[in-house]
Scaffold this motif. Structure first.
Motif, PDB file in Angstrom:
ATOM      1  N   SER A   1       0.930  -1.344   0.066  1.00 16.06           N
ATOM      2  CA  SER A   1      -0.080  -0.080  -0.038  1.00 16.06           C
ATOM      3  C   SER A   1       0.870   1.099   0.018  1.00 16.06           C
ATOM      4  CB  SER A   1      -0.919  -0.009   1.239  1.00 16.06           C
ATOM      5  OG  SER A   1      -1.445  -1.115   1.317  1.00 16.06           O
ATOM      6  N   GLY A   2       0.153   2.180  -0.790  1.00 19.86           N
ATOM      7  CA  GLY A   2       0.842   3.735  -0.429  1.00 19.86           C
ATOM      8  C   GLY A   2       1.137   4.116   1.151  1.00 19.86           C
ATOM      9  N   LYS A   3       2.246   4.796   1.355  1.00 19.99           N
ATOM     10  CA  LYS A   3       2.467   5.415   2.652  1.00 19.99           C
ATOM     11  C   LYS A   3       1.113   6.059   3.094  1.00 19.99           C
ATOM     12  CE  LYS A   3       6.410   7.502   2.002  1.00 19.99           C
ATOM     13  NZ  LYS A   3       7.548   8.005   2.322  1.00 19.99           N
ATOM     14  N   GLY A   4       0.405   6.793   2.376  1.00 25.81           N
ATOM     15  CA  GLY A   4      -0.590   7.619   2.640  1.00 25.81           C
ATOM     16  C   GLY A   4      -1.990   7.060   2.778  1.00 25.81           C
ATOM     17  N   ALA A   5      -1.989   5.588   2.380  1.00 29.12           N
ATOM     18  CA  ALA A   5      -3.315   4.910   2.296  1.00 29.12           C
ATOM     19  C   ALA A   5      -3.891   4.796   3.777  1.00 29.12           C
ATOM     20  CB  ALA A   5      -2.900   3.427   1.747  1.00 29.12           C
ATOM     21  N   SER A   6      -5.301   4.867   3.812  1.00 27.58           N
ATOM     22  CA  SER A   6      -6.162   4.837   4.788  1.00 27.58           C
ATOM     23  C   SER A   6      -5.983   3.518   5.729  1.00 27.58           C
ATOM     24  CB  SER A   6      -7.415   5.288   4.717  1.00 27.58           C
ATOM     25  OG  SER A   6      -8.096   4.449   3.684  1.00 27.58           O
TER      26      SER A   6
END
Length: 348
Positions: A233-238
């Motif tokens: 997942s992207g670092k900013g994924a919720s």
């Protein structure tokens, strides 16, 4: 995948096998001077050539590091440097039975006609540079491409994926011509808020294109190492995916896209935490060891260097403990590449 065999095919295959020997991985210390200086400044170290030399000496002379690190990727400045008593870093590595590597790309530059994407440059003059590095003792090289995910902008574009894959393949062919094993590094960046499914889709498309281009450039897969990012997942994924899901999706994506003939696969840590990157690699082996057609290990930079750099801070009196911290991370990742790491080790 191809019947073409480079002149030094046997040497390439043997080098690739040594790079991904069981229980070992590759140390990446190929940061550019600018990147290294920024990391120094962040922990209060003077950003000078002398300090960079001292730091690379600290890492390369870490006692027993060769038990877990098969080789290291160096930068052009580093491959020409020596220890404080005058021994070349190349000789330090050779005496330990490690393989010398070198970064040969000249960096990712803006891709013309694209909104924020990049293409890696450095093909001009590469044949001559590879010949010089081989003469110096380098036996593998690295070229990094970066693929950004931005769903709002529709990134990555097909043009970016194709441009970077083509450059990787041309670089790989030139490496094999010179007797140098190419590490191809198509990195899907962890920056952003995308979910793991988006990362999986992009990674699959990218790897399919990379191997299509390698085929067209007559690259012998047995003499190639893939350095790839994990499906994550992207670092900013919720709601970021957990360790087991990252392991499962990464292995499945590689099995769908990477030919079994490939010399090996190594992972970059790519913005993951130190312990996180080790746990992910370990889970892949615990859950899928009997399904991997190629060696699967690590080629980490900050995930091994980080604890050492943060402790060293440029102080001579801190060298021994900093080396111990680098060795510990290398050992844990070596164990993870065999499925023998446990998070309980971190608190031991």
């Amino acid at each position: 995948m191809t019947t073409y065999r480079p002149e030094k095919a046997d040497e390439l295959i043997q080098t690739a096998k040594a790079m991904v020997a069981p229980g070992k991985g590759i140390l990446a210390i190929d940061e550019s001077n600018g990147t290294c200086n920024k990391r120094f400044e962040a922990v209060g170290i003077e950003p000078t050539e002398q300090k960079r030399r001292e730091y690379r000496e600290l890492l390369l002379t870490t006692p027993n590091l060769e038990e877990y690190v098969s080789g290291a990727i160096l930068y052009d400045e580093t491959i020409r440097q020596t220890t404080g008593d005058g021994k070349s870093f190349i000789d330090v590595m050779r005496e330990r039975g490690q393989v010398v590597g070198i970064k040969v790309d000249t960096g990712a530059k803006p891709l013309a006609g694209s909104d924020g994407e990049k293409v890696t440059e450095g093909l001009d003059g590469l044949r001559e540079r590879l010949a010089e590095y081989y003469e110096m003792g380098a036996r593998f090289a690295k070229w990094r491409a970066v693929i950004a995910i931005d769903t709002a902008k529709g990134l990555p574009t097909r043009g970016c994926i194709e441009a970077n894959a083509h450059a990787l393949a041309r670089y790989a062919a030139l490496c094999q011509e010179a007797g140098v094993v190419p590490i191809i590094e198509p990195e899907v960046l962890i920056d952003g808020d995308h979910d793991i499914t988006t990362c999986e889709r992009v990674t699959e498309e990218e790897l399919n294109e990379v191997f299509r281009q390698l085929y067209h450039q007559n690259v012998m897969l047995e003499g190639v190492i893939l350095k790839t990012s994990m499906v994550i997942s992207g670092k900013g994924a919720s709601n970021r995916a957990g360790v087991d899901e990252v392991a499962d999706r990464t292995v499945e994506t590689l099995r769908r896209t990477v030919p079994a003939a490939l010399g090996g696969v190594v992972f970059l840590s790519g913005g993951q935490g130190v312990e996180e990157s080790t746990a992910h690699l370990n889970a892949m082996h615990v859950r899928h060891a009997d399904r991997l057609p190629w060696p699967l290990t690590f080629s980490y930079a900050r995930a091994i260097q980080g604890p050492a750099l943060n402790y060293w801070k440029g102080e001579p009196g801190n060298v021994a403990e900093a080396q111990q911290r680098a060795l510990t991370r290398a050992k844990y990742n070596g164990l993870a590449s065999l499925g023998k790491y446990s998070e309980d080790m971190e608190s031991a």
